[in-house]
Design an enzyme around this catalytic site. Structure first.
Site, PDB file in Angstrom:
ATOM      1  N   HIS A  90       0.839  -1.205   0.000  1.00 21.36           N
ATOM      2  CA  HIS A  90       0.000   0.000   0.000  1.00 21.36           C
ATOM      3  C   HIS A  90       0.878   1.261   0.000  1.00 21.36           C
ATOM      4  O   HIS A  90       0.661   2.182  -0.792  1.00 21.36           O
ATOM      5  CB  HIS A  90      -0.917  -0.031   1.233  1.00 21.36           C
ATOM      6  N   GLU A  91       1.858   1.294   0.884  1.00 16.36           N
ATOM      7  CA  GLU A  91       2.713   2.489   0.978  1.00 16.36           C
ATOM      8  C   GLU A  91       3.527   2.702  -0.292  1.00 16.36           C
ATOM      9  O   GLU A  91       3.642   3.827  -0.784  1.00 16.36           O
ATOM     10  CB  GLU A  91       3.642   2.375   2.193  1.00 16.36           C
ATOM     11  N   HIS A 103       1.593   4.277  -3.074  1.00 22.88           N
ATOM     12  CA  HIS A 103       1.459   5.738  -3.001  1.00 22.88           C
ATOM     13  C   HIS A 103       2.617   6.410  -3.761  1.00 22.88           C
ATOM     14  O   HIS A 103       2.444   7.452  -4.383  1.00 22.88           O
ATOM     15  CB  HIS A 103       1.493   6.222  -1.544  1.00 22.88           C
ATOM     16  N   GLU A 115      -6.276   6.616  -1.686  1.00 28.42           N
ATOM     17  CA  GLU A 115      -6.237   5.465  -0.776  1.00 28.42           C
ATOM     18  C   GLU A 115      -6.731   4.200  -1.468  1.00 28.42           C
ATOM     19  O   GLU A 115      -6.133   3.134  -1.345  1.00 28.42           O
ATOM     20  CB  GLU A 115      -7.073   5.743   0.480  1.00 28.42           C
TER      21      GLU A 115
HETATM   22 ZN    ZN Z   1      -2.507   5.200   2.284  1.00 28.95          ZN
END
Ligand code: ZN
Length: 270
Positions: free
Chosen positions: A126-127, A130, A189
């Site tokens: 997830h990170e 980004h 997100e």
């Molecule tokens: Zn996030």
């Protein structure tokens, strides 16, 4: 229109589209220089490392390194070509972040929430997503990175205090100002969830674990939790539903990874 002119038009259109579309096809406004943001991120990351206590627990360090290494290995150029840096901070906050240019920060608090390597891979995927989706640049381009944190950043980058050490708060607000720790927009997100699942699955981590992760996060997350990137995003039904909807796409990727012999042996040993 002759053929030559048509070709130029097509090529031009493709370039424009490539510049303004995110990995999941979302229109993106990108006006800032990646190089500039990466330089700011590098300074801030160094300030984090010299200000916040780093973990000295070998088991935790090895565990996080093992998972991060496995995920990063599966990225595409140019993100597979950069040397990703990882710092593990001894801090009970349930959080993690990644910065432009390939910096990853993990707080030991999140290791209490992640039950195994699959759930940690969901966090790291997830990170990293980004970063690969250029979300910080997008925020900066929208003018969202303003406020008191920028002043703290100026102090840190500009060496406002002669020989003085920066307080943890100053460093943290600088990171927050760069959009590295505060929640991103809903679209960002969701995108980080979707793209992150693909990364973890490619590395041989079970994408279904992301659902357990967010449910754990939600259960652990108190009502008066501080504004942290990860913990402020409750595992609401929509998020869980979105993650489950991705299984059809990501489970075959995961199975292929296993068939290819990718089976990262990262174990939580404590
Ligand atoms: Zn996030």
């Amino acid at each position: 229109m002759n053929a030559h002119k048509l070709l130029i038009t097509i090529v031009f259109s493709i370039v424009i589209a490539a510049c303004s579309t995110s990995p999941t096809g979302r229109p993106q406004l990108i006006t800032k220089s990646d190089a500039e943001l990466e330089a700011q991120a590098a300074s801030t990351f160094n300030a984090y490392r010299s200000t916040l206590p780093l973990s000295t627990d070998r088991r935790k360090i090895d565990f996080v390194h093992c998972v991060a290494q496995a995920v990063v290995t599966e990225l595409y150029p140019p993100y597979s070509d950069i040397e990703w840096e990882l710092a593990i901070f001894e801090d009970k906050q349930v959080n993690a972040f990644a910065m432009p240019g390939g910096k990853i920060g993990v707080y030991t608090g999140i290791l209490d929430i992640t039950e195994d390597e699959h759930q940690l891979a969901a966090v790291i995927g997830h990170e990293i997503a980004h970063v690969t989706a250029r979300h910080v640049n997008e925020r900066a381009s929208r003018g969202a990175l303003t406020g008191i944190g920028i002043e703290a950043l100026a102090v840190i980058l500009g060496g406002g205090y002669t020989g003085g050490a920066y307080t943890a708060n100053q460093v943290l607000s600088a990171g927050a100002a760069l959009g590295m720790e505060l929640p991103m927009g809903r679209g960002q997100e969701t995108e980080a969830d979707v793209v992150g699942l693909e990364y973890m699955a490619k590395a041989g981590f079970d994408p279904r674990a992301a659902v357990d992760l967010w449910q754990n996060m939600s259960a652990k997350n108190g009502k008066k939790a501080p504004p942290e990137h990860l913990s402020t995003h409750p595992a609401n039904e929509t998020r869980i539903e979105n993650l489950i909807n991705q299984w059809q796409k990501t489970l075959p990727i995961y199975n292929q990874a296993l068939a290819d012999g990718k089976n990262p042996t990262c174990k939580k040993t404590w």
